[in-house]
Scaffold this active site. Sequence first.
Site, PDB file in Angstrom:
ATOM      1  N   GLY A 166      -6.135  -5.002 -10.886  1.00  0.00           N
ATOM      2  CA  GLY A 166      -7.394  -3.544 -10.371  1.00  0.00           C
ATOM      3  C   GLY A 166      -8.074  -2.944 -11.073  1.00  0.00           C
ATOM      4  O   GLY A 166      -9.084  -3.037 -11.444  1.00  0.00           O
ATOM      5  N   ARG A 167      -7.307  -1.975 -11.006  1.00  0.00           N
ATOM      6  CA  ARG A 167      -8.547  -1.012 -11.588  1.00  0.00           C
ATOM      7  C   ARG A 167      -8.580  -1.655 -13.475  1.00  0.00           C
ATOM      8  O   ARG A 167      -9.554  -0.536 -14.040  1.00  0.00           O
ATOM      9  CB  ARG A 167      -7.396   0.383 -12.236  1.00  0.00           C
TER      10      ARG A 167
ATOM     11  N   CYS B 214       0.236  -1.246   0.067  1.00  0.00           N
ATOM     12  CA  CYS B 214       0.307  -0.118   0.640  1.00  0.00           C
ATOM     13  C   CYS B 214       0.784   1.677  -0.392  1.00  0.00           C
ATOM     14  O   CYS B 214       1.605   1.523   0.884  1.00  0.00           O
ATOM     15  CB  CYS B 214      -0.820  -0.297   0.936  1.00  0.00           C
TER      16      CYS B 214
END
EC number: 1.3.1.-
Length: 319
Positions: A223-224, A98
């Site tokens: 992900g995106r 992260c």
Amino acid sequence: MQIALAPMEGLVDDILRDVLTQVGGIDWCVTEFIRVTERLLPAHYFHKFASELLTDAKTRAGVPLRVQLLGSDPVCLAENAAFAAELGAPVIDLNFGCPAKTVNKSRGGAVLLKEPELLHSILSHVRRAVPAHIPVTAKMRLGYDSTEPALDCARALEAGGAEHIVVHARTKVDGYKPPAHWEWIGKIQDVVKIPIIANGEIWTVDDWRRCREICGARDIMIGRGLVARPDLGRQIAAAEAGREVVEMTWQELQPLLRVFWQQALAKMTRVQAPGRLKQWVVLLTKSYPEAVVLFDALRRETDCERISQMLGVVAQEAA
């Protein structure tokens, strides 16, 4: 080949996981990170981030869910991992990727890549605490502000007992800025024996092909790219199998938007729900021109009834 839906904090929650896994092409998904600090978290907190634990740790489409933990205390992480396993988590994943400043300031996520010894300690503690049949995995970036520690971090995670590592091919400082340095995924795979899963900047089938060519990774996490094009996993699976790649049309996407909106209304406040819908639609604008028109209409709209009308959700369904 395995295709995974990435854990994206504040975006890929149980609602979006449910909707995206209905499309097909996703083999497993991961929760948003569950922050572990000084105590054993209660069951309801795990269920808040992983409601699928109440349904055999699978989405309605039957796609398995993994539980991701984030923190820096090896003992506390181990205790919470053991409890998550008791609650039904089939896999425990540890977040060392992260890039958020608030997370890194409180010694979580990518900042830990500065300390390979701590990565090893965390993995070792968690691996010992979790039943042997439950895999422990990790997600990392290439480093914090340089790629220099990438190989040592991967070795530390492997030595600690990680079954596989997802590598987001950028440093923390890179954030999400293109390009992703896929060549480093291959370099990491060369120094460890466990599987390395490629992650970062896969938006299309062509991106996947280039990523595989550059790094050699068989498995991928998206992900995106999957949020922006919900059938991307299905497209890649078809291409891998040598079948015709057929793209989902905007019309075919409409039922998913309606299901998403209905669930958002049921689980969120009337203040929160519109924002979450807009968050998804703005990413859809990357793949669908029609989403640009919808987002322009939604941009300043806060009335849930009017939004329901825009999406074709009848009043009884939106209640």
